[in-house]
Design a protein around this motif. Structure first.
Motif, PDB file in Angstrom:
ATOM      1  N   LEU A 164       4.625   4.462  -8.200  1.00  0.00           N
ATOM      2  CA  LEU A 164       4.364   4.163  -6.784  1.00  0.00           C
ATOM      3  C   LEU A 164       4.397   2.659  -6.493  1.00  0.00           C
ATOM      4  O   LEU A 164       3.755   2.183  -5.569  1.00  0.00           O
ATOM      5  CB  LEU A 164       3.028   4.759  -6.327  1.00  0.00           C
ATOM      6  CG  LEU A 164       2.918   6.278  -6.440  1.00  0.00           C
ATOM      7  CD1 LEU A 164       1.493   6.744  -6.144  1.00  0.00           C
ATOM      8  CD2 LEU A 164       3.909   6.961  -5.517  1.00  0.00           C
ATOM      9  N   LYS A 165       5.176   1.911  -7.256  1.00  0.00           N
ATOM     10  CA  LYS A 165       5.276   0.465  -7.034  1.00  0.00           C
ATOM     11  C   LYS A 165       6.487   0.154  -6.167  1.00  0.00           C
ATOM     12  O   LYS A 165       7.610   0.459  -6.527  1.00  0.00           O
ATOM     13  CB  LYS A 165       5.393  -0.287  -8.351  1.00  0.00           C
ATOM     14  CG  LYS A 165       5.437  -1.803  -8.137  1.00  0.00           C
ATOM     15  CD  LYS A 165       5.633  -2.554  -9.426  1.00  0.00           C
ATOM     16  CE  LYS A 165       5.700  -4.042  -9.233  1.00  0.00           C
ATOM     17  NZ  LYS A 165       6.721  -4.529  -8.319  1.00  0.00           N
ATOM     18  N   ARG A 179       0.292  11.703  -2.379  1.00  0.00           N
ATOM     19  CA  ARG A 179       0.203  13.143  -2.669  1.00  0.00           C
ATOM     20  C   ARG A 179       1.389  13.624  -3.496  1.00  0.00           C
ATOM     21  O   ARG A 179       1.236  14.477  -4.361  1.00  0.00           O
ATOM     22  CB  ARG A 179       0.130  13.956  -1.373  1.00  0.00           C
ATOM     23  CG  ARG A 179      -1.211  13.907  -0.669  1.00  0.00           C
ATOM     24  CD  ARG A 179      -1.320  14.935   0.454  1.00  0.00           C
ATOM     25  NE  ARG A 179      -0.199  14.944   1.373  1.00  0.00           N
ATOM     26  CZ  ARG A 179      -0.087  14.186   2.457  1.00  0.00           C
ATOM     27  NH1 ARG A 179      -1.044  13.338   2.762  1.00  0.00           N
ATOM     28  NH2 ARG A 179       0.973  14.269   3.242  1.00  0.00           N
ATOM     29  N   SER A 180       2.571  13.083  -3.208  1.00  0.00           N
ATOM     30  CA  SER A 180       3.792  13.523  -3.884  1.00  0.00           C
ATOM     31  C   SER A 180       3.913  12.958  -5.300  1.00  0.00           C
ATOM     32  O   SER A 180       4.557  13.558  -6.157  1.00  0.00           O
ATOM     33  CB  SER A 180       5.026  13.100  -3.082  1.00  0.00           C
ATOM     34  OG  SER A 180       5.016  13.674  -1.799  1.00  0.00           O
ATOM     35  N   GLY A 181       3.350  11.791  -5.526  1.00  0.00           N
ATOM     36  CA  GLY A 181       3.461  11.149  -6.828  1.00  0.00           C
ATOM     37  C   GLY A 181       4.744  10.352  -6.998  1.00  0.00           C
ATOM     38  O   GLY A 181       5.090   9.957  -8.109  1.00  0.00           O
ATOM     39  N   PRO A 200       0.839  -1.196   0.000  1.00  0.00           N
ATOM     40  CA  PRO A 200       0.000   0.000   0.000  1.00  0.00           C
ATOM     41  C   PRO A 200       0.881   1.256   0.000  1.00  0.00           C
ATOM     42  O   PRO A 200       1.980   1.259   0.552  1.00  0.00           O
ATOM     43  CB  PRO A 200      -0.790  -0.114   1.312  1.00  0.00           C
ATOM     44  CG  PRO A 200      -0.734  -1.561   1.666  1.00  0.00           C
ATOM     45  CD  PRO A 200       0.575  -2.070   1.141  1.00  0.00           C
ATOM     46  N   VAL A 201       0.388   2.295  -0.615  1.00  0.00           N
ATOM     47  CA  VAL A 201       1.133   3.548  -0.746  1.00  0.00           C
ATOM     48  C   VAL A 201       0.752   4.482   0.400  1.00  0.00           C
ATOM     49  O   VAL A 201      -0.431   4.619   0.729  1.00  0.00           O
ATOM     50  CB  VAL A 201       0.802   4.210  -2.103  1.00  0.00           C
ATOM     51  CG1 VAL A 201       1.537   5.519  -2.266  1.00  0.00           C
ATOM     52  CG2 VAL A 201       1.141   3.263  -3.239  1.00  0.00           C
ATOM     53  N   SER A 202       1.744   5.123   1.008  1.00  0.00           N
ATOM     54  CA  SER A 202       1.461   6.075   2.088  1.00  0.00           C
ATOM     55  C   SER A 202       0.747   7.301   1.518  1.00  0.00           C
ATOM     56  O   SER A 202       0.841   7.604   0.326  1.00  0.00           O
ATOM     57  CB  SER A 202       2.762   6.509   2.770  1.00  0.00           C
ATOM     58  OG  SER A 202       3.503   7.369   1.921  1.00  0.00           O
ATOM     59  N   ALA A 218      10.938  17.931  -3.527  1.00  0.00           N
ATOM     60  CA  ALA A 218      11.049  17.609  -4.957  1.00  0.00           C
ATOM     61  C   ALA A 218      11.140  18.847  -5.848  1.00  0.00           C
ATOM     62  O   ALA A 218      10.829  18.785  -7.019  1.00  0.00           O
ATOM     63  CB  ALA A 218       9.904  16.705  -5.402  1.00  0.00           C
ATOM     64  N   THR A 219      11.605  19.967  -5.307  1.00  0.00           N
ATOM     65  CA  THR A 219      11.707  21.164  -6.145  1.00  0.00           C
ATOM     66  C   THR A 219      13.061  21.301  -6.815  1.00  0.00           C
ATOM     67  O   THR A 219      13.199  22.058  -7.757  1.00  0.00           O
ATOM     68  CB  THR A 219      11.433  22.448  -5.329  1.00  0.00           C
ATOM     69  OG1 THR A 219      12.350  22.515  -4.244  1.00  0.00           O
ATOM     70  CG2 THR A 219      10.013  22.490  -4.822  1.00  0.00           C
TER      71      THR A 219
END
Length: 133
Positions: free
Chosen positions: A101-102, A35-37, A28-30, A82-83
């Motif tokens: 997201l894997k 949100r971040s992708g 499962p993805v947090s 991530a900027t």
């Protein structure tokens, strides 16, 4: 793999998202990663501060060790938000995994469970040779 590339990168997972003994194709993805992708990761040298800053009050964390060579093509070294993009930089640059997201059995080499006993120092000391840059 370049000369200064890490051997492993790591994903810290809170106690509220237990890791099954048999890893699935995809965990499962947090909420943060969703949100971040991308999947937020840390190098071995970044783990102590990541624990102390983001997991200070966690009773335990699962530490997922990922072979860098397996994910290198999908890694961008960026600032935490991530900027700032670019090649491997200083310790302010974190490995972010952009692979849809894997994160599962194909990416994760091993899993450790660390307990927070009056801070993370004991867990880090006991990590010994498992936590490798």
């Amino acid at each position: 793999m370049s000369a200064n590339a890490p051997r492993y990168v790591y994903k810290l997972v809170p106690s509220t998202a237990p890791i099954p003994e048999t890893l699935p194709d995809q965990l499962p993805v947090s909420d943060l990663d969703q949100r971040s992708g991308f999947v937020h990761l840390s190098s071995a040298t970044q783990i102590p501060n990541t624990l102390k800053f983001f997991f200070k009050n966690e009773p335990l964390v699962y530490v997922l060790r990922i072979v860098y060579d397996k994910v290198e093509k999908d890694i961008r070294w960026e600032s935490p938000d991530a900027t700032v993009c670019g090649p491997r930089g200083g310790e302010g640059m974190f490995p972010h995994l952009y692979n849809g997201l894997k994160l599962g059995k194909d990416e994760i080499e091993s899993v450790a469970t660390w307990k927070n006993v009056d801070g993370w120092d004991d867990a880090l000391q006991n990590a010994g040779s498992w936590l490798i840059y």
